[in-house]
Design an enzyme around this catalytic site. Sequence first.
Site, PDB file in Angstrom:
ATOM      1  N   CYS A   1       3.389  53.248  34.773  1.00 45.59           N
ATOM      2  CA  CYS A   1       2.421  53.801  33.842  1.00 45.59           C
ATOM      3  C   CYS A   1       1.798  54.985  34.845  1.00 45.59           C
ATOM      4  O   CYS A   1       1.373  54.849  35.881  1.00 45.59           O
ATOM      5  CB  CYS A   1       1.330  52.931  33.690  1.00 45.59           C
ATOM      6  SG  CYS A   1      -0.073  53.947  32.476  1.00 45.59           S
TER       7      CYS A   1
ATOM      8  N   HIS B   1       4.001  43.225  33.506  1.00 48.10           N
ATOM      9  CA  HIS B   1       4.557  44.114  34.500  1.00 48.10           C
ATOM     10  C   HIS B   1       4.795  42.881  35.712  1.00 48.10           C
ATOM     11  O   HIS B   1       4.171  42.006  35.725  1.00 48.10           O
ATOM     12  CB  HIS B   1       3.636  45.091  34.874  1.00 48.10           C
ATOM     13  CG  HIS B   1       3.818  46.341  33.857  1.00 48.10           C
ATOM     14  ND1 HIS B   1       4.489  47.541  34.184  1.00 48.10           N
ATOM     15  CD2 HIS B   1       3.315  46.694  32.589  1.00 48.10           C
ATOM     16  CE1 HIS B   1       4.340  48.303  33.030  1.00 48.10           C
ATOM     17  NE2 HIS B   1       3.591  47.493  32.230  1.00 48.10           N
TER      18      HIS B   1
ATOM     19  N   ARG C   1      10.397  53.169  25.828  1.00 50.02           N
ATOM     20  CA  ARG C   1       9.027  53.868  25.753  1.00 50.02           C
ATOM     21  C   ARG C   1       8.541  53.656  27.261  1.00 50.02           C
ATOM     22  O   ARG C   1       8.442  54.218  27.996  1.00 50.02           O
ATOM     23  CB  ARG C   1       7.906  53.349  24.736  1.00 50.02           C
ATOM     24  CG  ARG C   1       6.976  54.180  24.371  1.00 50.02           C
ATOM     25  CD  ARG C   1       5.859  54.491  25.461  1.00 50.02           C
ATOM     26  NE  ARG C   1       5.143  53.166  25.353  1.00 50.02           N
ATOM     27  CZ  ARG C   1       4.340  52.678  26.569  1.00 50.02           C
ATOM     28  NH1 ARG C   1       3.905  53.389  27.270  1.00 50.02           N
ATOM     29  NH2 ARG C   1       3.857  51.455  26.440  1.00 50.02           N
ATOM     30  N   ASP C   2       7.979  52.382  27.440  1.00 54.03           N
ATOM     31  CA  ASP C   2       7.150  52.323  28.557  1.00 54.03           C
ATOM     32  C   ASP C   2       8.293  52.210  29.945  1.00 54.03           C
ATOM     33  O   ASP C   2       7.593  52.655  30.880  1.00 54.03           O
ATOM     34  CB  ASP C   2       6.511  50.744  28.716  1.00 54.03           C
ATOM     35  CG  ASP C   2       5.529  50.471  29.449  1.00 54.03           C
ATOM     36  OD1 ASP C   2       4.964  51.415  30.192  1.00 54.03           O
ATOM     37  OD2 ASP C   2       4.692  49.330  29.379  1.00 54.03           O
TER      38      ASP C   2
ATOM     39  N   HIS D   1       2.031  41.563  27.232  1.00 53.12           N
ATOM     40  CA  HIS D   1       2.554  42.546  27.667  1.00 53.12           C
ATOM     41  C   HIS D   1       2.575  42.542  29.231  1.00 53.12           C
ATOM     42  O   HIS D   1       1.563  42.685  29.831  1.00 53.12           O
ATOM     43  CB  HIS D   1       2.170  43.797  27.233  1.00 53.12           C
ATOM     44  CG  HIS D   1       3.023  45.269  27.617  1.00 53.12           C
ATOM     45  ND1 HIS D   1       3.679  45.728  27.130  1.00 53.12           N
ATOM     46  CD2 HIS D   1       2.630  45.791  29.022  1.00 53.12           C
ATOM     47  CE1 HIS D   1       4.008  47.156  27.929  1.00 53.12           C
ATOM     48  NE2 HIS D   1       3.340  46.976  29.086  1.00 53.12           N
TER      49      HIS D   1
END
Length: 315
Positions: free
Chosen positions: A254, A223, A29-30, A221
């Site tokens: 994103c 990055h 997904r991400d 979560h």
Amino acid sequence: MNDALPSTRAAYAPPRPAGSVTLSDVAPRDGLQSIGPFVPTETKVAIIRALYDSGIRRMEIGSFVSPKAIPQMADTAEVLRAALDLPGLECTVLVPNRRGYDMALAAGAHRLGLFMSATESHNRSNLNRTREESFADLATIVRDASARGIALRFNLSTVFHCPFEGVVPEEDAMDWIERIMALDPAMEIALADTTGNASPDQVARLFDRVHRSWGLRFAFHGHDTYGMGVANVYAAYRAGVRIFDSAAGGLGGCPFAPGATGNVATEDVVWLFRRMGVETGVNWAGLLKAADIAATVQGGTPGGRLRGVPAARAA
Ligand code: ZN
């Protein structure tokens, strides 16, 4: 003089197994959603199968968003069908609103991922509405899902740093976390470093505070945009976090967070925990295979360090 040697060695004895962590791989997904060219459904399923073969038992499979907003996620129902065939795999899908919620329920996802931003400008940019509007809408979904016994994950984005507003004051973050907490005391909540610009001391401080207030029920979560991905995972772990999102091959980004590049790479996180003697349930050679597939997706920007370390590949 040589007396120092044995005690020095003892101080560096391999750590005893220090418990375990749960990794949720968000590459499907991400990792994929901001890639321009449509990634074929069979490639998405191949990444999921390879991750499953490596021992990963939790993944963010896709997102029931409008295909107009994010065309890359248009085949989520199909990808989810394939993922649901893998025994013991917990499949999360993101749902932005009521319509996505209904679609995810019909498709049989195990866990629904809700999301909003801790900062107003990111929420408006990402979701085209105010935080209050998002929160009100998500609150009705939480109530409905809780009544039906459906597992949820509430993702609070930009909780450390916002691409528009900079570093987020801890009090602002705490206020939103408290309101989300009050919706359902059993719900998993993830604090997301959407831009990768959190610092490890900030991560440690915020998790310390939320754990003291509400117990060990938070996920992280992260990055790797600024190269702090693994350091932030470590800081969160030391603060008591045991559920982490990461993406095979360091894929990610994103579309609504300018400058946000890849998620922290699953292989980097697994290596960290492996060196620390923390159990991840992941088979190293299998994970490298999955990471290689993810890293070669057309149009993607892979990240992470460990795929490129020959000695680590042979380990
Ligand atoms: Zn993310």
